[in-house]
Design an enzyme around this catalytic site. Structure first.
Site, PDB file in Angstrom:
ATOM      1  N   GLU A   1       0.792  -1.237   0.000  1.00  0.00           N
ATOM      2  CA  GLU A   1       0.000   0.000   0.000  1.00  0.00           C
ATOM      3  C   GLU A   1       0.818   1.278   0.000  1.00  0.00           C
ATOM      4  O   GLU A   1       0.653   2.142   0.867  1.00  0.00           O
ATOM      5  CB  GLU A   1      -0.988  -0.010   1.179  1.00  0.00           C
TER       6      GLU A   1
ATOM      7  N   GLU B   1      -5.392  -8.640   0.188  1.00  0.00           N
ATOM      8  CA  GLU B   1      -6.181  -8.374   1.387  1.00  0.00           C
ATOM      9  C   GLU B   1      -7.625  -8.125   0.988  1.00  0.00           C
ATOM     10  O   GLU B   1      -7.894  -7.505  -0.048  1.00  0.00           O
ATOM     11  CB  GLU B   1      -5.678  -7.130   2.150  1.00  0.00           C
TER      12      GLU B   1
HETATM   13  C1  BG6 Z   1      -4.745  -2.443   5.110  1.00  0.00           C
HETATM   14  C2  BG6 Z   1      -3.373  -2.747   5.683  1.00  0.00           C
HETATM   15  O1  BG6 Z   1      -4.784  -1.118   4.712  1.00  0.00           O
HETATM   16  O2  BG6 Z   1      -5.829  -2.544   5.978  1.00  0.00           O
HETATM   17  C3  BG6 Z   1      -3.371  -3.685   6.876  1.00  0.00           C
HETATM   18  O3  BG6 Z   1      -2.519  -3.239   4.689  1.00  0.00           O
HETATM   19  C4  BG6 Z   1      -4.514  -3.321   7.788  1.00  0.00           C
HETATM   20  O4  BG6 Z   1      -2.120  -3.595   7.511  1.00  0.00           O
HETATM   21  C5  BG6 Z   1      -5.813  -3.507   7.014  1.00  0.00           C
HETATM   22  O5  BG6 Z   1      -4.538  -4.067   8.975  1.00  0.00           O
HETATM   23  C6  BG6 Z   1      -7.051  -3.302   7.855  1.00  0.00           C
HETATM   24  O6  BG6 Z   1      -7.019  -2.052   8.452  1.00  0.00           O
HETATM   25  P1  BG6 Z   1      -7.097  -1.824  10.014  1.00  0.00           P
HETATM   26  O7  BG6 Z   1      -6.717  -0.425  10.208  1.00  0.00           O
HETATM   27  O8  BG6 Z   1      -8.479  -2.122  10.401  1.00  0.00           O
HETATM   28  O9  BG6 Z   1      -6.134  -2.766  10.631  1.00  0.00           O
END
Ligand code: BG6
Length: 468
Positions: free
Chosen positions: A165, A369
Site C-alpha cells: 500500500e 487483502e
Molecule cells: C490495510 C493494511 O490497509 O488494511 C493492513 O494493509 C490493515 O495492515 C488492514 O490491517 C485493515 O485495516 P485496520 O486499520 O483495520 O487494521
C-alpha cells in the site's frame, strides 16, 4: 449480456494474509532492531505491537491450523528490522533464519509462501535519518535488504510483493500520518518525493530479482479501489476520474508503464508538488516492470465535485475517501451498508476494481487483502462470525464473476489468517479465521480457537470456490 460462469482455475491460490508487525510480536528478540511501529501506541486501552499475536513463537502451531483449513497460500510480510536491525547495516542471520524456518514449514505443508518485503514497518534508524525523504540512504537500504532476501530465498519463493500500500502511505500520510512511519505531519511535496523514491526502490528491486531467479514473479500490493461519482452530473464524473487518478493510476502508471500519469503530473506541476526526477529515473521505472499486480480491497470510494472545506469533520483512515482541493470531495454512498467500524461494504466494487485494473494493465491480479473487522466474543471455544462469512461469500461471488468476465486472478488472500493488531484500532478489531485469545492489555495465553468462518472457508477451498 450473456455471461458464461467460469469455475475458479484448478491451481487457484486460496490463501490468507497477515503482516509482520501486526502479528509477530517478539519486537526485540533475536537482535531485531526497532521499527517505526514498535514505538507506536494509539492510547492506553489500545494494544501496541510488541507482542501482537505472538506469531513469532507460535507460527508452527498456526501452520497446523492453516493446513487444516486447506490454505494453498499464505501472504505474510518480512520485518526489515529483523533482517537488517539498523535498516542499512549488518545482516542479522537470526532474522533470516526465522523466515527460512517459516518458509520451509509452509512449503512442507504445501502452502505457497507469498512474502511482502515492506509492510508499513520502516526500520526506526532509517526514519530518524529522513526515511523515504532520504533517497540515497533509504533506496539503497531497501535494495540491500531485498538482495539479502533474494539471495537466500529466491529458489523457494514464487511470488514476491515489493511494497504494501504505497498509495495509502502517501495519501493518508498527508492527512494523519499514521502509517508511513512518521508521527509528525509531513508536507505534501515531501510525500510525493517519498513516493517517487519508493517507485525507484521498487523498480530496482524488481530488476534485481531477475538476477537471482528467472522463475519468480514480483509485484506491488496497492489499495486500489473503484471510485463512483456522487451523481450523473458531469462534474461529479470528472471528480471520480480525478480521485481514481490520485488513488490508483498515478501509482500504477509509474509502476507498470514507467510514466507519470499526465493529469497527475500537471496537477503536481501546478501545485508545486512535482518531485525531483533524476535523468535516468524513468528508464529505471521502465526496466523494473512487475509481473503481476496485487490488490488490497476493503471498500470502494465515492466523490463529488470539489467544494472547499466540505469535509473537515471526516475521520480519515486508509479506506475513507477524502478531499483534494480542486480535484474532488468525499461523498457518502447511500447504496452501501457499513461495517461495525464504519467502512462501506461493496462486493460489486471488488469486481469493478478488478475489471478496471486488469483492463488497463493486463497483468495477472492477486488479492492480497480483503476482509471484515469485527469486535467479537469467544463463546464455547468458538466465535460465531456469520457476518464475516456473508462478507466473504459476497466478495468471492463477485470475484468469480470478474474471472468469468475475462479477468485473470491467480490468488485470493483475505485479511486475516489469525486475529492480529489492527493497524490503528487495537486488538479488539478482529479479522481472523482463527481467534487469538487476548485483550488489548491482557495477553492471557494467546490461545488459538477456530471461528465459524474457519470451517466455512475450509469447505469453500475444498470445493475450489464452487459454492454459488
Ligand atoms: C490495510 C493494511 O490497509 O488494511 C493492513 O494493509 C490493515 O495492515 C488492514 O490491517 C485493515 O485495516 P485496520 O486499520 O483495520 O487494521
Amino acid at each position: 449480456m450473456k455471461l458464461k460462469k467460469n469455475n475458479f482455475p484448478k491451481d487457484f491460490l486460496w490463501g490468507a494474509s497477515i503482516s509482520a508487525f501486526q502479528s509477530e510480536g517478539a519486537y526485540n528478540e533475536d537482535n531485531k532492531g526497532m521499527s517505526v511501529q514498535d514505538i507506536k501506541k494509539y492510547g492506553d486501552d489500545v494494544s501496541d505491537f510488541k507482542v501482537a499475536s505472538d506469531f513469532y513463537h507460535k507460527y508452527k502451531e498456526d501452520i497446523i491450523l492453516f493446513k487444516e483449513m486447506g490454505l494453498k497460500s499464505f501472504r505474510f510480510s518480512i520485518a526489515w528490522s529483523r533482517i537488517i536491525p539498523t535498516g542499512d547495516g549488518e545482516i542479522n542471520e537470526k532474522g533470516l533464519q526465522f523466515y527460512e524456518n517459516l518458509i520451509d514449514e509452509l512449503i512442507k505443508n504445501n502452502i505457497e509462501p507469498i512474502p511482502t518485503l515492506y509492510h508499513f514497518d520502516l526500520p526506526l534508524s532509517l526514519q530518524e535519518q529522513g526515511g523515504w525523504n532520504n533517497r540515497e540512504l533509504t533506496v539503497n537500504a531497501y535494495l540491500k535488504y531485498a538482495e539479502a532476501l533474494f539471495k537466500r530465498f529466491a529458489k523457494k519463493i514464487k511470488y514476491w510483493i515489493t511494497f504494501n500500500e504505497q498509495n495509502v502511505m502517501i495519501m493518508i500520510g498527508s492527512k494523519v500520518s499514521i502509517l508511513n512511519g512518521s508521527q509528525t505531519a509531513v508536507n505534501e511535496k515531501e510525500l510525493y518525493q517519498q513516493s517517487h523514491n519508493m517507485f525507484i526502490a521498487q523498480a530496482k528491486a524488481i530488476d534485481l530479482l531477475r538476477k537471482y531467479s528467472t522463475q519468480a514473479k514480483i509485484g506491488p500490493a496497492l489499495n486500489n479501489v473503484c471510485i463512483y461519482p456522487d451523481s450523473k452530473k458531469p462534474e461529479d464524473y470528472l471528480s471520480a476520474q480525478n480521485a481514481s487518478i490520485m488513488r490508483n493510476w498515478y501509482y500504477l502508471d509509474a509502476i507498470v508503464r514507467g510514466i507519470y500519469n499526465p493529469i497527475a503530473k500537471k496537477y503536481f506541476l501546478d501545485n508545486n508538488l512535482m518531485p525531483e526526477i533524476l535523468d535516468n529515473d524513468l528508464d529505471i521505472l521502465k526496466k523494473g516492470k512487475p509481473d503481476f499486480l496485487s490488490i488490497n480491497y476493503y471498500t470502494s470510494g465515492t466523490v463529488k465535485e470539489n467544494q472547499e472545506d466540505t469535509n473537515k469533520a471526516i475521520k480519515i483512515d486508509q479506506q475513507t475517501m477524502f478531499d483534494i482541493n480542486g480535484l474532488f470531495s468525499y461523498s457518502k454512498n447511500e447504496y452501501l451498508g457499513k461495517t461495525e467500524y464504519g467502512w462501506a461494504m461493496d462486493p460489486v466494487g471488488l469486481r469493478i476494481t478488478l475489471r478496471e485494473v486488469y483492463e488497463r494493465y493486463q497483468l495477472p491480479l492477486m488479492i492480497s487483502e480483503n476482509g471484515l473487522g469485527l469486535s467479537e466474543k469467544l463463546e464455547n471455544e468458538t466465535v460465531n462470525d456469520q457476518m464475516r462469512i456473508e462478507y466473504y461469500h459476497q466478495h468471492i461471488e463477485q470475484l468469480q464473476l470478474a474471472i468469468s468476465e475475462g479477468v485473470e486472478v491467480i490468488a485470493y488472500n483475505p485479511w486475516s489468517a489469525i486475529d492480529l493488531v489492527s493497524s490503528h484500532q487495537g486488538f479488539k478489531k478482529r479479522y481472523g479465521f482463527i481467534y487469538v485469545d487476548r485483550t488489548e492489555n491482557d495477553l492471557k495465553e494467546l490461545k488459538r480457537y477456530k471461528k465459524k468462518s474457519f470451517y466455512w472457508y475450509k469447505d469453500l477451498i475444498l470445493k475450489n470456490g464452487d459454492i454459488f
